[in-house]
Design a protein around this motif. Structure first.
Motif, mmCIF file in Angstrom:
data_model
loop_
_atom_site.group_PDB
_atom_site.id
_atom_site.type_symbol
_atom_site.label_atom_id
_atom_site.label_comp_id
_atom_site.label_asym_id
_atom_site.label_seq_id
_atom_site.Cartn_x
_atom_site.Cartn_y
_atom_site.Cartn_z
ATOM 1 N N MET A 1 -54.803 -98.840 -79.568
ATOM 2 C CA MET A 1 -54.555 -97.713 -80.456
ATOM 3 C C MET A 1 -54.213 -96.478 -79.634
ATOM 4 S SD MET A 1 -58.182 -96.077 -81.590
ATOM 5 C CE MET A 1 -59.227 -95.262 -80.388
ATOM 6 N N ARG A 2 -53.647 -95.460 -80.306
ATOM 7 C CA ARG A 2 -53.348 -94.192 -79.650
ATOM 8 C C ARG A 2 -54.447 -93.177 -79.951
ATOM 9 N NH1 ARG A 2 -48.198 -91.521 -81.088
ATOM 10 N NH2 ARG A 2 -49.025 -91.826 -83.179
ATOM 11 N N ALA A 3 -54.734 -92.349 -78.975
ATOM 12 C CA ALA A 3 -55.725 -91.287 -79.144
ATOM 13 C C ALA A 3 -55.343 -90.118 -78.250
ATOM 14 C CB ALA A 3 -57.123 -91.778 -78.773
ATOM 15 N N VAL A 4 -55.730 -88.913 -78.661
ATOM 16 C CA VAL A 4 -55.530 -87.723 -77.845
ATOM 17 C C VAL A 4 -56.773 -87.512 -77.001
ATOM 18 C CG1 VAL A 4 -55.238 -85.218 -77.868
ATOM 19 C CG2 VAL A 4 -53.934 -86.638 -79.456
ATOM 20 N N GLN A 5 -56.565 -87.269 -75.715
ATOM 21 C CA GLN A 5 -57.675 -87.174 -74.776
ATOM 22 C C GLN A 5 -57.429 -86.045 -73.786
ATOM 23 O OE1 GLN A 5 -59.648 -90.969 -73.664
ATOM 24 N NE2 GLN A 5 -58.842 -90.515 -71.634
ATOM 25 N N ILE A 6 -58.520 -85.455 -73.302
ATOM 26 C CA ILE A 6 -58.415 -84.491 -72.212
ATOM 27 C C ILE A 6 -59.176 -85.030 -71.007
ATOM 28 C CG2 ILE A 6 -58.161 -82.526 -73.786
ATOM 29 C CD1 ILE A 6 -61.035 -81.735 -73.117
ATOM 30 N N GLN A 7 -58.607 -84.796 -69.829
ATOM 31 C CA GLN A 7 -59.224 -85.200 -68.563
ATOM 32 C C GLN A 7 -59.796 -84.013 -67.807
ATOM 33 O OE1 GLN A 7 -59.503 -88.321 -67.524
ATOM 34 N NE2 GLN A 7 -58.018 -89.462 -68.746
ATOM 35 N N GLU A 8 -59.384 -82.808 -68.217
ATOM 36 C CA GLU A 8 -59.831 -81.569 -67.585
ATOM 37 C C GLU A 8 -59.737 -80.464 -68.623
ATOM 38 O OE1 GLU A 8 -57.079 -80.320 -64.574
ATOM 39 O OE2 GLU A 8 -55.372 -81.174 -65.660
ATOM 40 N N TYR A 9 -60.311 -79.314 -68.332
ATOM 41 C CA TYR A 9 -60.247 -78.192 -69.246
ATOM 42 C C TYR A 9 -59.039 -77.325 -68.917
ATOM 43 C CZ TYR A 9 -65.038 -79.725 -69.918
ATOM 44 O OH TYR A 9 -66.139 -80.499 -70.162
ATOM 45 N N GLY A 10 -58.426 -76.777 -69.985
ATOM 46 C CA GLY A 10 -57.259 -75.943 -69.749
ATOM 47 C C GLY A 10 -56.527 -75.638 -71.036
ATOM 48 N N GLY A 11 -55.219 -75.389 -70.914
ATOM 49 C CA GLY A 11 -54.389 -75.015 -72.042
ATOM 50 C C GLY A 11 -53.993 -76.199 -72.901
ATOM 51 N N PRO A 12 -53.224 -75.944 -73.971
ATOM 52 C CA PRO A 12 -52.828 -77.023 -74.891
ATOM 53 C C PRO A 12 -52.103 -78.178 -74.218
ATOM 54 C CG PRO A 12 -52.365 -74.875 -75.860
ATOM 55 C CD PRO A 12 -52.770 -74.615 -74.448
ATOM 56 N N GLU A 13 -51.426 -77.890 -73.097
ATOM 57 C CA GLU A 13 -50.642 -78.934 -72.439
ATOM 58 C C GLU A 13 -51.495 -80.085 -71.890
ATOM 59 O OE1 GLU A 13 -51.924 -75.978 -69.413
ATOM 60 O OE2 GLU A 13 -50.975 -75.830 -71.397
ATOM 61 N N ILE A 14 -52.809 -79.886 -71.766
ATOM 62 C CA ILE A 14 -53.639 -80.972 -71.225
ATOM 63 C C ILE A 14 -53.993 -82.014 -72.276
ATOM 64 C CG2 ILE A 14 -54.638 -79.406 -69.500
ATOM 65 C CD1 ILE A 14 -57.255 -79.564 -71.151
ATOM 66 N N LEU A 15 -53.648 -81.757 -73.546
ATOM 67 C CA LEU A 15 -53.872 -82.748 -74.594
ATOM 68 C C LEU A 15 -52.835 -83.863 -74.436
ATOM 69 C CD1 LEU A 15 -54.364 -80.291 -77.584
ATOM 70 C CD2 LEU A 15 -56.158 -81.673 -76.535
ATOM 71 N N LYS A 16 -53.267 -85.053 -74.101
ATOM 72 C CA LYS A 16 -52.367 -86.163 -73.825
ATOM 73 C C LYS A 16 -52.688 -87.344 -74.744
ATOM 74 C CE LYS A 16 -50.574 -84.050 -70.202
ATOM 75 N NZ LYS A 16 -49.188 -83.515 -70.241
ATOM 76 N N ARG A 59 -62.346 -86.848 -76.256
ATOM 77 C CA ARG A 59 -61.416 -86.823 -77.393
ATOM 78 C C ARG A 59 -61.866 -85.761 -78.392
ATOM 79 N NH1 ARG A 59 -61.264 -93.263 -78.733
ATOM 80 N NH2 ARG A 59 -60.556 -93.943 -76.672
ATOM 81 N N PRO A 60 -61.023 -84.770 -78.662
ATOM 82 C CA PRO A 60 -61.398 -83.749 -79.637
ATOM 83 C C PRO A 60 -61.268 -84.254 -81.072
ATOM 84 C CG PRO A 60 -59.332 -83.170 -78.513
ATOM 85 C CD PRO A 60 -59.734 -84.515 -78.034
ATOM 86 N N GLY A 61 -61.712 -83.408 -82.004
ATOM 87 C CA GLY A 61 -61.557 -83.698 -83.417
ATOM 88 C C GLY A 61 -62.867 -83.846 -84.144
ATOM 89 N N LEU A 62 -63.156 -82.902 -85.045
ATOM 90 C CA LEU A 62 -64.429 -82.883 -85.762
ATOM 91 C C LEU A 62 -64.396 -83.644 -87.071
ATOM 92 C CD1 LEU A 62 -65.400 -79.094 -85.508
ATOM 93 C CD2 LEU A 62 -66.002 -80.946 -83.939
ATOM 94 N N GLU A 63 -63.197 -83.870 -87.635
ATOM 95 C CA GLU A 63 -63.153 -84.393 -89.002
ATOM 96 C C GLU A 63 -61.924 -85.273 -89.186
ATOM 97 O OE1 GLU A 63 -62.939 -80.917 -91.501
ATOM 98 O OE2 GLU A 63 -61.325 -80.062 -90.299
ATOM 99 N N VAL A 64 -62.068 -86.267 -90.068
ATOM 100 C CA VAL A 64 -61.010 -87.243 -90.273
ATOM 101 C C VAL A 64 -61.046 -87.725 -91.720
ATOM 102 C CG1 VAL A 64 -62.439 -89.229 -89.638
ATOM 103 C CG2 VAL A 64 -59.962 -89.343 -89.274
ATOM 104 N N SER A 65 -59.896 -88.146 -92.213
ATOM 105 C CA SER A 65 -59.833 -88.877 -93.475
ATOM 106 C C SER A 65 -59.111 -90.188 -93.241
ATOM 107 C CB SER A 65 -59.107 -88.065 -94.548
ATOM 108 O OG SER A 65 -57.716 -87.953 -94.238
#
Length: 326
Positions: A1-16, A59-65
């Motif tokens: 599956m695909r998921a958005v993940q961060i490996q380090e802290y920083g700006g929006p560009e680190i969301l992969k 992986r960010p994200g507090l809420e889902v449907s």
């Protein structure tokens, strides 16, 4: 599956977007084939400074449907294929999401999956701020910081439905003020001048209840804008200011009080209280009391753009990531 993940802290560009294994539900959990995920300011703080992040990668994200994919051991009242919304605390930016059954809610009649993704964080928060913590009574006056944001949009409508005598907001631009005026507010002030404007609008009396997600100097000014016996509820520190302190000199003379709220913490320490709160709050959408407009929608791989929009303080209402919604 695909998921958005961060490996380090920083700006929006680190969301992969990464490829990851599909989770299986632990006891007391369900997994959900995600349709939409909500975007919240807490996601930005997690990405940029590690707010509520225990370890990396994250992986960010507090809420889902979405629809329930699998049900873990010991779970009752939920079934595979059921349409639900869930408060996850983290991890919702993914095609399959694990969630505690206690924080997973079957959708009330008339609520679609797109609308549902906007509800688990914002709606219970606004309800708690006004009712469970702020204890708003009919005829009282309310001041809401961030009136055009997700919580602000709901708070204005809930306060009006509860019979508030006047509902005032604070916004950072004329466009946001216009939006707030369309969602329950009587007057909307600018951030720089709101203390003076509150006193003018109330004939010098002040307001009975202030809701503040900003902190710092804004919180202190909000405290000064309270009427005698007024209450302030703090539910964030968007300003990034040093932790504030308040005590006898500010509170005792006029009987003012300060309380706080974090839906993330409530979910961790009192999940049944969160469930009860969410069920009460969701009813205000199904009965038509509240509408929470989705003002922008992004694909999963466009998560950086969603964060940039929210971070630029130009967004109103609710932002969503579209995962499997179409």
């Amino acid at each position: 599956m695909r998921a958005v993940q961060i490996q380090e802290y920083g700006g929006p560009e680190i969301l992969k977007v990464v490829e990851a294994g599909v989770p299986e539900p632990a006891p007391g959990q369900v997994t959900i084939d995600a349709a939409y995920a909500g975007v919240n300011f807490a996601d930005l703080k997690a990405r940029s400074e590690g707010y509520q992040v225990k370890s990396l990668p994250f992986r960010p994200g507090l809420e889902v449907s979405g629809r329930i994919r699998a049900v873990g051991e010991g779970v009752t009242g939920l079934r595979v294929g059921q349409e639900v919304a869930a408060f996850t605390g983290s991890g919702a930016y993914a095609e399959v999401v694990a969630a505690d059954a206690a924080a997973t809610f079957p959708l009330p009649a008339g609520i679609d999956l797109r609308t549902a993704a906007s509800l688990p964080t914002v709606l219970p928060t606004a309800h708690a701020l006004l009712h469970e913590i702020g204890r708003l009574r009919a005829g009282e006056t309310v001041l809401v910081q961030g009136a055009a944001g997700g919580v602000g949009t709901v708070a204005g409508q809930l306060a009006r439905a509860a019979g508030a005598g006047a509902v005032y907001g604070v916004a950072s631009s004329a466009a946001k003020a216009k939006y707030a005026l369309e969602h329950g507010y009587d007057e909307v002030f600018t951030a720089d001048t709101f203390p003076e404007e509150v006193r003018r609008a109330t004939g010098g009396r002040g307001v009975d209840l202030v809701l503040d997600p900003v902190g710092g100097d804004t919180l202190r000014q909000g405290l000064d804008a309270l009427a005698v016996f007024g209450r302030l509820v703090s539910y964030g520190n968007a300003s990034g200011a040093e932790p504030w302190q308040v005590g006898r000199p500010e509170l005792y003379p006029q009987g003012r009080s300060v309380a706080g709220f974090s839906i993330l913490t409530l979910a961790q320490v009192a999940p049944e209280a969160l469930r009860s709160l969410a069920e009460r709050a969701f009813r205000t959408v199904s009965d038509g009391t509240v509408a929470l407009p989705v003002t922008a929608e992004f694909a999963l791989d466009e998560a950086p753009e969603a964060h940039r929009l929210m971070e630029g303080r130009a967004s109103t209402g609710k932002l969503l990531l579209r995962i499997g919604g179409r």
